[in-house]
Design a protein around this motif. Sequence first.
Motif, PDB file in Angstrom:
ATOM      1  N   THR A  19       0.856  -1.184   0.000  1.00 58.32           N
ATOM      2  CA  THR A  19       0.000   0.000   0.000  1.00 58.32           C
ATOM      3  C   THR A  19       0.896   1.240   0.000  1.00 58.32           C
ATOM      4  OG1 THR A  19      -1.553  -1.247   1.324  1.00 58.32           O
ATOM      5  CG2 THR A  19      -1.949   1.114   1.136  1.00 58.32           C
ATOM      6  N   ALA A  60      -5.967  -0.034  -0.961  1.00 59.79           N
ATOM      7  CA  ALA A  60      -6.944   0.561  -0.044  1.00 59.79           C
ATOM      8  C   ALA A  60      -6.258   0.892   1.272  1.00 59.79           C
ATOM      9  CB  ALA A  60      -8.096  -0.415   0.189  1.00 59.79           C
ATOM     10  N   SER A 102     -12.211   5.493   5.158  1.00 56.68           N
ATOM     11  CA  SER A 102     -11.683   4.376   4.363  1.00 56.68           C
ATOM     12  C   SER A 102     -11.641   4.781   2.903  1.00 56.68           C
ATOM     13  CB  SER A 102     -12.572   3.140   4.526  1.00 56.68           C
ATOM     14  OG  SER A 102     -12.422   2.644   5.843  1.00 56.68           O
ATOM     15  N   THR A 124     -10.454   3.578  -1.178  1.00 57.15           N
ATOM     16  CA  THR A 124     -10.159   2.413  -2.023  1.00 57.15           C
ATOM     17  C   THR A 124      -8.924   2.689  -2.876  1.00 57.15           C
ATOM     18  OG1 THR A 124     -11.679   3.316  -3.656  1.00 57.15           O
ATOM     19  CG2 THR A 124     -12.564   1.665  -2.138  1.00 57.15           C
ATOM     20  N   ASP A 125      -8.429   1.649  -3.512  1.00 60.15           N
ATOM     21  CA  ASP A 125      -7.265   1.747  -4.402  1.00 60.15           C
ATOM     22  C   ASP A 125      -7.539   2.762  -5.515  1.00 60.15           C
ATOM     23  OD1 ASP A 125      -4.928   1.156  -5.796  1.00 60.15           O
ATOM     24  OD2 ASP A 125      -5.905  -0.445  -6.939  1.00 60.15           O
ATOM     25  N   SER A 136      -7.832   6.041  -5.334  1.00 64.79           N
ATOM     26  CA  SER A 136      -8.618   7.238  -4.980  1.00 64.79           C
ATOM     27  C   SER A 136      -7.744   8.483  -5.026  1.00 64.79           C
ATOM     28  CB  SER A 136      -9.186   7.111  -3.565  1.00 64.79           C
ATOM     29  OG  SER A 136     -10.033   5.992  -3.471  1.00 64.79           O
TER      30      SER A 136
END
Lengths: 204, 294
Positions: free
Chosen positions: B2, B69, B95, B97-98, B100
């Motif tokens: 990440t 994410a 939260s 997500t991937d 964003s």
Amino acid sequence: MQARRVGEHGLLVLCDDAATVRATYAELRTRARELGATEVVPAARTVLLDGLADPEATSVLLASWELLGPSPDLAGPEVEIEVSYDGPDLDEVAAQWRTDAAGVVRIHQECTFVVAFCGFAPGFAYCTGLPDGLVTTRRSEPRPRVPAGSVALAGEFTSVYPRTSPGGWQLIGATSQRLWLPERAEPALLAPGTRVRFVGIQAR
Amino acid sequence: MTAIEISDPGALTTVQDLGRPGHAHLGVPRSGALDQPALRLANRLVGNEEGLAGLETTLTGIRFRTRGATRLAVSGATCDVRVDGRAMPWGTPISVTDGSLVELGPVITGLRSYLAFAGGVDADPVLGSRSTDLLSGLGPTPLAVGDVLSLGTSYGDPVAAEAVPHPAAPVLRLDLGPRADWFTEAALASLDGSSYTVGAASNRIGLRLIGAALARNRDTELPTEPMVLGALQVPPSGQPVVFLHDHPTTGGYPVIGVVRSADLPVCAQARPGDLLTLRVVAPRRAEQGRQPRS
């Protein structure tokens, strides 16, 4: 020891001279854990204890401490630094010291210096040990870029620039030794209390 | 892995944790987040230990894209928070997500926003800290367009609710000393309650205060002295400077007083032009001349 309060958690221990700073620093660093200090920082005529939970109580404790004065046992590790004495300000320093360039180089090598304190940059050591009265005036215009490894003089001190930075000290030579080693547990080659000798080598 | 990729770092964004205290005797500033309660809060919100590295923005916010994410939270200076253009809450775990696009707008109140990510920012530590030290150049360089920062993988659950503090009053409480005796009676008498304007040259090293000059009662030079966080150092101009986290470890000008640590976040969030009032809370002047026991 006489101390002044510095904010909520600090005490500034006052010393009469550089030798007393050295002895006081050695004593306080040894006893830092016992005192609960997170920082013990020497400078020219003072030593700071910071991070104290109850500086008032520590101040009372310190008032009862008697320093026996600097003893040879306090001598720290010794470091030798190889210098090629070809700095751009050799002649300027020679004029200030009323000698010639060879005289400056000879005096600088004959002295055993001690790191009195660090400051200005990580690993920048203010080394004392020049003969009494031998002081050097800073450059009137600081250089915007002094190369790392430059061996320099100002006031009663000599030092080596650990990294390239602006600087107003007089430059008498250069070393290829690294002064700042952040990957080591002891990252400063020249920490307070370290004895320093400078050894001349031929410029390559 | 990440990570986040910086699209726009704003005026100045740096990686900050709680700094690297304990090395001042080697000339190493403590560094670390200027508003430490704000960084601690952001970390708690996302479920981190309080001391993990986050981002400290300045004035204009930041824009970045996520790779994978993650969960994040914004604290410190208030600002608009948007994820892919949608408004999101400030001071609350979010939260994302991937892929964003996360945007922090210009500050609304205060100066520095803090951004924590679940797992923390995983830059290379120097002397046990990931903080960027702008005085000595230790730690990661300030963020630039295109920089990719990886995030840690170890974190707990986000907190459900947290009391977010109101902005503090623009007051700096001072303990006098250690060199209050270097100043005139008039300077000491005027200090308590006087107001100063925050100067434009303020930065992570020092908060410059502009106002009544604090006059000294002597012309001698102070031998170089160790400096503490919050020290109110007075150069020959008489215009004081509050030493912040990237301050030099030693200095050559007398310190008239030290700002209480509880008020350092006020310094962190003060903008150039803001008015701050000094308040002397502990004169301790009787103690200034304490003699050692004979």
